[in-house]
Design an enzyme around this catalytic site. Structure first.
Site, PDB file in Angstrom:
ATOM      1  N   HIS A   1      51.347  41.175  46.295  1.00 47.63           N
ATOM      2  CA  HIS A   1      50.324  40.986  45.254  1.00 47.63           C
ATOM      3  C   HIS A   1      50.804  40.036  44.149  1.00 47.63           C
ATOM      4  O   HIS A   1      50.761  40.353  42.955  1.00 47.63           O
ATOM      5  CB  HIS A   1      49.929  42.332  44.638  1.00 47.63           C
ATOM      6  CG  HIS A   1      48.520  42.319  44.107  1.00 47.63           C
ATOM      7  ND1 HIS A   1      47.701  43.417  44.153  1.00 47.63           N
ATOM      8  CD2 HIS A   1      47.794  41.333  43.511  1.00 47.63           C
ATOM      9  CE1 HIS A   1      46.524  43.118  43.605  1.00 47.63           C
ATOM     10  NE2 HIS A   1      46.567  41.857  43.209  1.00 47.63           N
TER      11      HIS A   1
ATOM     12  N   ARG B   1      41.109  41.189  47.931  1.00 49.28           N
ATOM     13  CA  ARG B   1      41.343  42.618  47.770  1.00 49.28           C
ATOM     14  C   ARG B   1      41.655  43.229  49.129  1.00 49.28           C
ATOM     15  O   ARG B   1      41.008  42.923  50.130  1.00 49.28           O
ATOM     16  CB  ARG B   1      40.115  43.307  47.137  1.00 49.28           C
ATOM     17  CG  ARG B   1      39.910  42.938  45.677  1.00 49.28           C
ATOM     18  CD  ARG B   1      41.018  43.510  44.803  1.00 49.28           C
ATOM     19  NE  ARG B   1      40.969  43.012  43.422  1.00 49.28           N
ATOM     20  CZ  ARG B   1      41.687  42.015  42.955  1.00 49.28           C
ATOM     21  NH1 ARG B   1      42.518  41.385  43.761  1.00 49.28           N
ATOM     22  NH2 ARG B   1      41.605  41.645  41.696  1.00 49.28           N
TER      23      ARG B   1
END
Length: 311
Positions: free
Chosen positions: A274, A226
């Site tokens: 991502h 993250r």
């Protein structure tokens, strides 16, 4: 009859898969990929949804009994006051994709693929400096299911694997476990640092100037967990000062990363938008089907998440 709402970018695909599964006593009330206009949610029992979208509607679902997330990261839901429902995540579907991603870059650096390409372009036979992964030190922050998969493959390459984890210490492929109080020893001599930590109050900004200063200058940081776990200004400074060899960044504190961010133009930064280990509807649907059967039988769900712990 349980009433299901599907709220994900692949909503139509999920609906098709669930219709093919022919699950008993389940009716799809709505299926959409946005929250701009929502139907009546007052009777929804179950949600199959992306956390960021679900977080915008769960407060309007008073009868919600269970939410099956389609993503690994669920902090948008943990941050809400509403916690009177079952929340299940996704496990055992990302290991192979994540390992492939991590090793693509570790091999890129160890075998010096860019260096060989540059020599080719200059028609030079002399090989650039290169090495192998065997004997190299890999540190993994967050040794959950995904981290264990990476550790297993790292051992197959002959790497030495260190793990830092709050709870998981049962991976036979981790050579040595550390705690946060041992972070100095954990970081010493690392060739690669892989961050797979979830985003929580405890992990926010843990990769800061202090931790980065503990890493050798030849170390490569790979963040596929993250973005919020990294203090991006501290990382930027370390990269600009070359106190870190490179950073492979799949996630960021704010996504999409703004076009003016310095990371985009830095030669020692590798951005992957991502995509390290993306959710595939076919995989997530299998989890939902299994969990629905368990839900119907009032049995514990697979991948059940703990609101208090945040993962």
């Amino acid at each position: 009859m349980y009433k299901l709402g599907i709220l994900t970018r692949n909503a139509t695909h999920y609906a098709t898969l669930l219709e093919q599964a022919q699950l008993p006593d389940l009716h799809i009330e709505f299926c959409q990929d946005h929250v701009d206009t929502m139907p009546d949610l007052s009777q929804i029992d179950i949600l199959l949804a992306e956390p960021k979208l679900a977080a915008q509607v769960v407060l309007n679902c008073p009868k919600l009994k269970w939410l099956q997330s389609t993503w690994a990261g669920n902090k948008p839901l943990f941050d809400l006051a509403k916690k009177d429902y079952l929340l299940s995540g996704v496990k055992d579907v990302f290991q192979d994709a994540m390992a492939e991603y991590v090793f693509a870059y570790m091999l890129y650096f160890s075998r010096n693929i860019e260096g060989f390409k540059q020599r080719q372009q200059k028609a030079l036979w002399q090989a650039p400096v290169h090495t192998t992964l065997k004997g190299k030190n890999l540190g993994i922050l967050g040794v959950g299911n995904i981290g264990k998969g990476v550790a297993q493959k790292a051992q197959a390459f002959g790497m030495q694997v260190r793990g830092l984890s709050h709870s998981s210490r049962d991976c036979m492929h981790v050579d040595q476990y550390f705690t946060w109080s041992e972070i100095t020893t954990f970081c010493a001599g690392l060739d690669y640092l892989l961050c797979l930590l979830p985003h929580s109050q405890q992990t926010e900004g843990v990769i800061d100037a202090k931790l980065l200063a503990l890493l050798p200058t030849h170390c490569v940081l790979i963040n596929a967990g993250r973005g919020q776990t990294i203090n991006e200004q501290d990382l930027l400074t370390a990269l600009q000062q070359n106190t870190l060899k490179a950073a492979v960044l799949d996630v960021f504190s704010l996504e999409p990363l703004i076009s003016s961010h310095p990371f985009w133009s830095m030669e020692n930064v590798y951005i992957t938008q991502h995509t390290a280990a993306e959710s595939q509807p076919e995989d997530i649907n299998k989890i939902f089907v299994k969990n629905y059967v368990l839900f119907m039988q009032n049995l514990p769900l697979q991948g059940l998440l703990d609101f208090h712990r945040g993962y």
